[in-house]
Design a protein around this motif. Sequence first.
Motif, short mmCIF file in Angstrom:
data_model
loop_
_atom_site.label_atom_id
_atom_site.label_comp_id
_atom_site.label_asym_id
_atom_site.label_seq_id
_atom_site.Cartn_x
_atom_site.Cartn_y
_atom_site.Cartn_z
N GLY A 1 2.82 1.62 -3.28
CA GLY A 1 1.94 2.09 -4.34
C GLY A 1 1.62 3.56 -4.21
N ALA A 2 1.46 4.02 -2.96
CA ALA A 2 1.16 5.44 -2.74
C ALA A 2 2.34 6.32 -3.14
CB ALA A 2 0.81 5.67 -1.27
N VAL B 1 1.87 8.79 -6.38
CA VAL B 1 1.39 10.03 -5.79
C VAL B 1 1.29 11.17 -6.81
CG1 VAL B 1 3.66 10.91 -5.10
CG2 VAL B 1 1.62 11.52 -3.76
N ASP C 1 -9.86 3.65 0.17
CA ASP C 1 -9.80 4.48 -1.03
C ASP C 1 -11.06 5.29 -1.26
OD1 ASP C 1 -7.22 3.75 -1.69
OD2 ASP C 1 -7.85 2.03 -2.90
N ARG D 1 0.83 -1.20 0.00
CA ARG D 1 0.00 0.00 0.00
C ARG D 1 0.87 1.26 0.00
NH1 ARG D 1 -4.86 2.83 -0.43
NH2 ARG D 1 -6.01 1.05 0.41
N ALA E 1 -3.89 6.99 -5.08
CA ALA E 1 -2.68 7.25 -4.29
C ALA E 1 -2.65 8.68 -3.80
CB ALA E 1 -1.44 6.93 -5.12
#
Length: 277
Positions: free
Chosen positions: A66-67, A71, A145, A63, A77
């Motif tokens: 991926g963020a 971003v 999300d 997580r 994200a």
Amino acid sequence: MNLFDATIMGIVEGATEFLPISSTGHLIVAGSLLGVHDERGKVFEIAIQIGAIFAVIWAYRERFNGAIKGVTRVSNAQRFVWNLFVAFLPVAVLGLLLNKYIKAVLFNPYGVAAASIIGALVIFWVERPSMLADRAVNARVRDVDDMTALDAIKVGFAQCFGLIPGMSRSGSTLIGGMLFGLSRNVATEFSFFLGVPTLAAASVYSLWKERALLSSADIPVFAVGMVVSFIVALVVIRWLIRFVATHSLRVFAWYRLAFGALILAAGALGWVQWPAA
């Protein structure tokens, strides 16, 4: 503080940081019992939260990875990072304004006992049987999300109650999240995520502000505390997300009542001479 003390404190931190029972409160009590709750000990209590931070980052590494990677171009994200930022702001501002007062007045076992009991009553109210089924069916947000900035800042204000030792940062965010329409799983996960900037900021600020109290000789003790808290917190995180999905938090409320009552009884009966601050 020796390595044994550091190990015990690391276990306490890792076991309690993400449970709704207050890690700070338990560290204050444990430090008082071990005789290490002096000014340097208070810095240690905050610094070993770094271990718990890395436990969350490791448990949710996909997580966070991926963020970081998305971003600048992935909307989910960007929303995730923005939500963490706005949720962090309230506690950052209040923490800076009230930190000195809270440490002077509330960083003692009696304050922890009172907050623990009050927090237990709040959990009993929120987790009353008539509300459990309703929240399970009507939860508005069922995925992190799907949280809006308004959802995030509401949870951020709830987190401010965690500035009070014994009240619990994780408990405040978890209970607040559920009251604001987050499902139990989403409230739990966002509490984990929000702990990363919150605990990181508190640890870095405390280490920098009190750096004059520390020396290179403290490194082994701090390292042991952080490593132990990382290992224990990692186990707790994986267990808690499964537990909260199918169980009420009332068991933690009963624990908080017993914990607070034991602290008060120990002081009143002379079993322990609790420090006033």
